[in-house]
Write a protein that holds these residues in place. Structure first.
Motif, short mmCIF file in Angstrom:
data_model
loop_
_atom_site.label_atom_id
_atom_site.label_comp_id
_atom_site.label_asym_id
_atom_site.label_seq_id
_atom_site.Cartn_x
_atom_site.Cartn_y
_atom_site.Cartn_z
N ILE A 117 11.97 12.41 -34.92
CA ILE A 117 12.36 11.16 -34.25
C ILE A 117 12.12 11.37 -32.77
O ILE A 117 12.58 12.35 -32.19
N TYR A 118 11.41 10.43 -32.17
CA TYR A 118 11.25 10.39 -30.72
C TYR A 118 12.12 9.26 -30.21
O TYR A 118 11.97 8.12 -30.64
N HIS A 119 13.04 9.59 -29.31
CA HIS A 119 13.94 8.61 -28.70
C HIS A 119 13.50 8.45 -27.25
O HIS A 119 13.60 9.39 -26.46
N VAL A 120 13.01 7.26 -26.91
CA VAL A 120 12.43 7.00 -25.59
C VAL A 120 13.27 5.94 -24.90
O VAL A 120 13.66 4.94 -25.52
N ASP A 121 13.53 6.13 -23.61
CA ASP A 121 14.25 5.14 -22.81
C ASP A 121 13.37 4.78 -21.61
O ASP A 121 13.08 5.63 -20.78
N THR A 122 12.95 3.52 -21.54
CA THR A 122 12.03 3.10 -20.49
C THR A 122 12.72 2.32 -19.36
O THR A 122 12.04 1.69 -18.56
N TYR A 123 14.04 2.39 -19.29
CA TYR A 123 14.79 1.64 -18.29
C TYR A 123 14.30 1.88 -16.86
O TYR A 123 14.19 0.96 -16.07
N ARG A 124 13.99 3.12 -16.55
CA ARG A 124 13.62 3.48 -15.17
C ARG A 124 12.12 3.39 -14.90
O ARG A 124 11.66 3.67 -13.81
N LEU A 125 11.33 3.00 -15.90
CA LEU A 125 9.88 2.96 -15.73
C LEU A 125 9.41 1.61 -15.18
O LEU A 125 10.00 0.58 -15.46
N LYS A 126 8.30 1.65 -14.45
CA LYS A 126 7.69 0.41 -13.94
C LYS A 126 6.91 -0.29 -15.05
O LYS A 126 6.97 -1.49 -15.17
N ASP A 127 6.16 0.50 -15.82
CA ASP A 127 5.39 -0.06 -16.92
C ASP A 127 4.98 1.06 -17.88
O ASP A 127 5.32 2.22 -17.68
N TYR A 128 4.23 0.69 -18.91
CA TYR A 128 3.88 1.63 -19.98
C TYR A 128 3.01 2.79 -19.51
O TYR A 128 2.99 3.85 -20.14
N THR A 129 2.27 2.63 -18.41
CA THR A 129 1.37 3.69 -17.97
C THR A 129 2.11 4.99 -17.63
O THR A 129 1.53 6.07 -17.70
N GLU A 130 3.40 4.87 -17.30
CA GLU A 130 4.18 6.07 -17.01
C GLU A 130 4.48 6.88 -18.27
O GLU A 130 4.88 8.04 -18.18
N LEU A 131 4.29 6.29 -19.45
CA LEU A 131 4.47 7.01 -20.71
C LEU A 131 3.20 7.74 -21.14
O LEU A 131 3.26 8.66 -21.96
N LEU A 132 2.07 7.35 -20.62
CA LEU A 132 0.80 7.93 -21.05
C LEU A 132 0.71 9.44 -20.84
O LEU A 132 0.27 10.15 -21.75
N PRO A 133 1.17 9.98 -19.69
CA PRO A 133 1.11 11.44 -19.53
C PRO A 133 1.99 12.20 -20.52
O PRO A 133 1.79 13.39 -20.75
N LEU A 134 2.95 11.52 -21.13
CA LEU A 134 3.83 12.15 -22.13
C LEU A 134 3.19 12.15 -23.52
O LEU A 134 3.78 12.66 -24.47
N GLY A 135 2.01 11.54 -23.62
CA GLY A 135 1.32 11.51 -24.92
C GLY A 135 1.84 10.44 -25.85
O GLY A 135 1.75 10.59 -27.08
N ILE A 136 2.36 9.35 -25.33
CA ILE A 136 3.00 8.34 -26.16
C ILE A 136 2.06 7.73 -27.20
O ILE A 136 2.48 7.45 -28.32
N LYS A 137 0.80 7.55 -26.86
CA LYS A 137 -0.14 6.96 -27.83
C LYS A 137 -0.31 7.88 -29.04
O LYS A 137 -0.30 7.42 -30.18
N GLU A 138 -0.45 9.17 -28.78
CA GLU A 138 -0.60 10.14 -29.87
C GLU A 138 0.68 10.22 -30.69
O GLU A 138 0.64 10.30 -31.92
N ILE A 139 1.81 10.19 -30.00
CA ILE A 139 3.11 10.24 -30.69
C ILE A 139 3.26 9.03 -31.60
O ILE A 139 3.66 9.15 -32.76
N MET A 140 2.93 7.83 -31.10
CA MET A 140 3.09 6.61 -31.88
C MET A 140 2.10 6.52 -33.04
O MET A 140 2.40 5.88 -34.04
N ASN A 141 0.96 7.18 -32.92
CA ASN A 141 -0.05 7.11 -33.98
C ASN A 141 0.13 8.18 -35.05
O ASN A 141 -0.55 8.14 -36.07
N ASP A 142 1.00 9.13 -34.84
CA ASP A 142 1.23 10.21 -35.81
C ASP A 142 2.20 9.72 -36.88
O ASP A 142 3.36 9.42 -36.59
N PRO A 143 1.75 9.63 -38.14
CA PRO A 143 2.62 9.11 -39.21
C PRO A 143 3.83 9.99 -39.51
O PRO A 143 4.74 9.56 -40.21
N ALA A 144 3.89 11.19 -38.95
CA ALA A 144 5.05 12.05 -39.14
C ALA A 144 6.18 11.71 -38.15
O ALA A 144 7.27 12.23 -38.26
#
Length: 184
Positions: A117-144
């Motif tokens: 389970i990945y628990h993400v809180d974006t309250y302090r972020l300006k937009d989604y691009t700040e999640l990209l360095p964390l590998g969010i696209k790969e995390i979201m695409n992994d069926p596990a």
């Protein structure tokens, strides 16, 4: 505890009965919506537990699942995640990842559909691009992975086409309306 309902038979969860408040429930091919009312943080956790039973445990292996949480500050998003994670077998204490942005919990269920389970809180972020360095696209695409994002409306551009949306609204000090939408 027993939540009053105008809908179908109650769901039995951990010795409690929870009934959906079905002010409106429909399936239009685009979304399925259910409404719940919680009178306490414990009931919010139990509703989350029932969502696991209804929408997660019967999923086909190999399908990823994204859960978008919305609601104003203090509406109960992290409380919902606590109940959800507990239902998935997480034993660790669940706290908001507001300052660390993301926390990961390994799942140790027998024959798990998901491994993390990945628990993400974006309250302090300006937009989604700040999640990209964390590998969010790969995390979201992994069926596990099962991904829960608080304040998901702030990063809506990165959400997949299919996801489960949880919206929490304050009603009274401890009472919340919870709307579950499955967007396809």
């Amino acid at each position: 505890m027993y939540l009053r309902s105008v809908g179908p038979k109650p769901i039995h969860v951990m010795g409690f009965f929870i009934e959906k408040i079905l002010q409106k429930s429909y399936h239009s091919g685009v979304k399925h919506i259910s409404h719940y009312t919680s009178k306490s943080p414990k009931e919010t956790e139990l509703i989350a537990f029932s969502i696991v039973k209804e929408h997660v445990l019967d999923r086909v292996h190999g399908e990823s699942l994204m859960i978008a949480l919305e609601g104003e500050l203090g509406a109960g998003k992290t409380t919902f995640v606590k109940g959800f994670a507990r239902a998935m077998g997480v034993k660790q204490k669940i706290t908001s990842p507001t300052f660390v942005i993301m926390k990961v919990y390994e799942l140790k269920l027998k024959n798990p559909i998901f491994q993390r389970i990945y628990h993400v809180d974006t309250y302090r972020l300006k937009d989604y691009t700040e999640l990209l360095p964390l590998g969010i696209k790969e995390i979201m695409n992994d069926p596990a992975n099962l991904v829960l994002i608080e304040w998901s409306d702030r990063v809506s551009e990165i959400l997949p086409k299919k996801f489960l949306k949880i919206h929490l609204d304050h009603v009274k000090e401890k009472e919340r309306n919870i709307t579950i939408s499955f967007l396809v």
